[in-house]
Design a protein around this motif. Structure first.
Motif, PDB file in Angstrom:
ATOM      1  N   UNK A 126     -37.442  43.637  61.458  1.00 55.12           N
ATOM      2  CA  UNK A 126     -36.031  43.356  61.742  1.00 55.12           C
ATOM      3  C   UNK A 126     -35.673  41.924  61.354  1.00 55.12           C
ATOM      4  N   UNK A 127     -36.562  40.983  61.634  1.00 58.75           N
ATOM      5  CA  UNK A 127     -36.312  39.590  61.259  1.00 58.75           C
ATOM      6  C   UNK A 127     -36.314  39.433  59.736  1.00 58.75           C
ATOM      7  N   UNK A 128     -37.222  40.132  59.072  1.00 60.23           N
ATOM      8  CA  UNK A 128     -37.271  40.063  57.611  1.00 60.23           C
ATOM      9  C   UNK A 128     -35.977  40.596  57.010  1.00 60.23           C
ATOM     10  N   UNK A 129     -35.477  41.709  57.546  1.00 60.13           N
ATOM     11  CA  UNK A 129     -34.212  42.244  57.053  1.00 60.13           C
ATOM     12  C   UNK A 129     -33.075  41.259  57.290  1.00 60.13           C
ATOM     13  N   UNK A 130     -33.038  40.663  58.473  1.00 56.88           N
ATOM     14  CA  UNK A 130     -31.954  39.745  58.820  1.00 56.88           C
ATOM     15  C   UNK A 130     -31.906  38.575  57.842  1.00 56.88           C
ATOM     16  N   UNK A 131     -33.056  37.959  57.557  1.00 56.20           N
ATOM     17  CA  UNK A 131     -33.041  36.788  56.676  1.00 56.20           C
ATOM     18  C   UNK A 131     -32.704  37.159  55.240  1.00 56.20           C
ATOM     19  N   UNK A 132     -33.159  38.331  54.779  1.00 56.50           N
ATOM     20  CA  UNK A 132     -32.866  38.743  53.411  1.00 56.50           C
ATOM     21  C   UNK A 132     -31.382  39.086  53.249  1.00 56.50           C
ATOM     22  N   UNK A 133     -30.813  39.811  54.199  1.00 58.15           N
ATOM     23  CA  UNK A 133     -29.396  40.170  54.122  1.00 58.15           C
ATOM     24  C   UNK A 133     -28.531  38.922  54.237  1.00 58.15           C
ATOM     25  N   UNK A 134     -28.910  37.976  55.097  1.00 57.39           N
ATOM     26  CA  UNK A 134     -28.163  36.721  55.195  1.00 57.39           C
ATOM     27  C   UNK A 134     -28.201  35.967  53.868  1.00 57.39           C
ATOM     28  N   UNK A 135     -29.355  35.986  53.206  1.00 58.85           N
ATOM     29  CA  UNK A 135     -29.463  35.330  51.906  1.00 58.85           C
ATOM     30  C   UNK A 135     -28.552  35.997  50.877  1.00 58.85           C
ATOM     31  N   UNK A 136     -28.511  37.328  50.875  1.00 53.34           N
ATOM     32  CA  UNK A 136     -27.627  38.049  49.944  1.00 53.34           C
ATOM     33  C   UNK A 136     -26.170  37.654  50.185  1.00 53.34           C
ATOM     34  N   UNK A 137     -25.755  37.625  51.428  1.00 47.63           N
ATOM     35  CA  UNK A 137     -24.363  37.258  51.739  1.00 47.63           C
ATOM     36  C   UNK A 137     -24.069  35.843  51.261  1.00 47.63           C
ATOM     37  N   UNK A 138     -24.990  34.919  51.476  1.00 46.06           N
ATOM     38  CA  UNK A 138     -24.785  33.536  51.032  1.00 46.06           C
ATOM     39  C   UNK A 138     -24.667  33.461  49.513  1.00 46.06           C
ATOM     40  N   UNK A 139     -25.558  34.155  48.812  1.00 44.01           N
ATOM     41  CA  UNK A 139     -25.520  34.128  47.350  1.00 44.01           C
ATOM     42  C   UNK A 139     -24.289  34.842  46.807  1.00 44.01           C
ATOM     43  N   UNK A 140     -23.865  35.932  47.441  1.00 52.58           N
ATOM     44  CA  UNK A 140     -22.633  36.601  47.015  1.00 52.58           C
ATOM     45  C   UNK A 140     -21.453  35.632  47.043  1.00 52.58           C
ATOM     46  N   UNK A 141     -21.326  34.910  48.143  1.00 51.01           N
ATOM     47  CA  UNK A 141     -20.218  33.968  48.287  1.00 51.01           C
ATOM     48  C   UNK A 141     -20.310  32.849  47.256  1.00 51.01           C
ATOM     49  N   UNK A 142     -21.503  32.334  47.049  1.00 51.94           N
ATOM     50  CA  UNK A 142     -21.687  31.238  46.085  1.00 51.94           C
ATOM     51  C   UNK A 142     -21.388  31.701  44.664  1.00 51.94           C
ATOM     52  N   UNK A 143     -21.919  32.863  44.279  1.00 51.23           N
ATOM     53  CA  UNK A 143     -21.722  33.366  42.922  1.00 51.23           C
ATOM     54  C   UNK A 143     -20.248  33.666  42.664  1.00 51.23           C
ATOM     55  N   UNK A 144     -19.580  34.303  43.629  1.00 52.23           N
ATOM     56  CA  UNK A 144     -18.164  34.629  43.455  1.00 52.23           C
ATOM     57  C   UNK A 144     -17.324  33.358  43.332  1.00 52.23           C
ATOM     58  N   UNK A 145     -17.637  32.349  44.155  1.00 54.18           N
ATOM     59  CA  UNK A 145     -16.873  31.106  44.125  1.00 54.18           C
ATOM     60  C   UNK A 145     -17.059  30.358  42.811  1.00 54.18           C
ATOM     61  N   UNK A 146     -18.270  30.394  42.272  1.00 51.97           N
ATOM     62  CA  UNK A 146     -18.574  29.604  41.077  1.00 51.97           C
ATOM     63  C   UNK A 146     -18.321  30.352  39.773  1.00 51.97           C
ATOM     64  N   UNK A 147     -18.387  31.703  39.814  1.00 51.96           N
ATOM     65  CA  UNK A 147     -18.348  32.460  38.559  1.00 51.96           C
ATOM     66  C   UNK A 147     -17.314  33.580  38.536  1.00 51.96           C
ATOM     67  N   UNK A 148     -16.602  33.794  39.621  1.00 52.73           N
ATOM     68  CA  UNK A 148     -15.568  34.813  39.634  1.00 52.73           C
ATOM     69  C   UNK A 148     -16.049  36.134  40.203  1.00 52.73           C
ATOM     70  N   UNK A 149     -15.100  37.052  40.436  1.00 56.25           N
ATOM     71  CA  UNK A 149     -15.403  38.282  41.180  1.00 56.25           C
ATOM     72  C   UNK A 149     -16.227  39.312  40.410  1.00 56.25           C
ATOM     73  N   UNK A 150     -16.342  39.171  39.107  1.00 55.37           N
ATOM     74  CA  UNK A 150     -17.099  40.164  38.333  1.00 55.37           C
ATOM     75  C   UNK A 150     -18.499  39.689  37.985  1.00 55.37           C
ATOM     76  N   UNK A 151     -18.930  38.592  38.578  1.00 52.99           N
ATOM     77  CA  UNK A 151     -20.223  38.020  38.227  1.00 52.99           C
ATOM     78  C   UNK A 151     -21.375  38.867  38.763  1.00 52.99           C
ATOM     79  N   UNK A 152     -22.473  38.829  38.035  1.00 51.60           N
ATOM     80  CA  UNK A 152     -23.705  39.516  38.435  1.00 51.60           C
ATOM     81  C   UNK A 152     -24.840  38.501  38.499  1.00 51.60           C
ATOM     82  N   UNK A 153     -25.789  38.749  39.370  1.00 52.74           N
ATOM     83  CA  UNK A 153     -26.957  37.880  39.457  1.00 52.74           C
ATOM     84  C   UNK A 153     -28.170  38.713  39.834  1.00 52.74           C
ATOM     85  N   UNK A 154     -29.333  38.193  39.492  1.00 58.01           N
ATOM     86  CA  UNK A 154     -30.604  38.871  39.759  1.00 58.01           C
ATOM     87  C   UNK A 154     -31.302  38.201  40.933  1.00 58.01           C
TER      88      UNK A 154
END
Length: 235
Positions: A126-154
């Motif tokens: 459960x802790x592993x899921x929490x930290x990974x999902x939190x990381x995804x949310x953080x990166x989603x926000x960063x990528x969208x802010x810096x590269x626009x709504x259609x950006x993709x990342x690996x």
């Protein structure tokens, strides 16, 4: 509508028979390097705003192949420890056949939300899921802010971590995550919209990537790529 391309690392000598976990110096073997090269070739047409990796060597090597195998190489692979492998504690480095005899094994398979791995540095799933999902949310926000709504990342990560992120995207309880598969060097794609995530691909190990390219200029404004499913479940 940020698009996350989740990649599991390629094969290593320990993949399958041993629970490698955070064992240091576990590198891709010849098969894994070929898998990483082939995946990099498949993803070469997809514009990537960033390539992010677990800090473990097998992920970094896979991510570096993807970053380098492009007409416009990604400057660097970003490392985020939150995408690192589950910390299996005292189970790290032990053969899976041996672990299957442990009482905790049945809990991990049938009721993973209750499982915490033994030892001082053992982590709960459960802790592993929490930290990974939190990381995804953080990166989603960063990528969208810096590269626009259609950006993709690996993000290059590990099987259990990828399965946990997918379970969250599907709205599944963590106890269902063992129903999801993430093979070595597989590609799983999730599009995150304001309303909900969409799992576009799961455990994909071959095929074209045209559907991962950004929409043609103006299509979003005309409603052709609204970011949410049409009424009735349209694509």
């Amino acid at each position: 509508m940020t698009t996350l391309l989740l990649v599991r690392h390629g094969l290593t000598a320990l993949t399958g028979p041993v629970l490698a976990g955070w064992t240091p110096r576990v590198h891709l073997d010849e098969r894994g390097r070929e898998q990483a090269r082939a995946l990099a070739e498949r993803l070469a047409p997809v514009p990537l705003a960033a390539v992010v990796s677990s800090p473990l060597e097998r992920c970094l090597e896979t991510a570096e192949a993807i970053a380098a195998g492009r007409a416009a190489p990604v400057d660097k692979v970003e490392v985020d420890e939150r995408f690192g492998e589950v910390r299996y504690g005292d189970w790290t480095g032990r053969p899976l056949k041996e672990l299957a005899e442990e009482p905790l094994w049945r809990v991990v398979q049938a009721h993973p939300s209750a499982a915490r791995f033994p030892g001082e540095d053992g982590e709960s799933l459960a802790d592993a899921q929490h930290r990974a999902v939190a990381a995804v949310r953080d990166w989603n926000a960063r990528i969208a802010a810096e590269h626009g709504p259609d950006a993709a990342y690996v993000v290059c990560s590990h099987g259990d971590v990828i399965k946990a992120v997918v379970a969250d995207a599907l709205g599944l309880h963590l106890d269902q995550f063992q129903r999801i598969q993430a093979a070595p060097a597989s590609l799983t794609v999730i599009r995150y919209t304001e309303l909900r995530p969409f799992v576009v691909r799961l455990n994909d190990t071959g095929g074209g990537v045209d559907d991962l390219l950004p929409p043609p200029e103006g299509e979003r404004e005309q409603g052709g790529a609204s970011g949410d499913a049409a009424v009735g479940g349209g694509a």
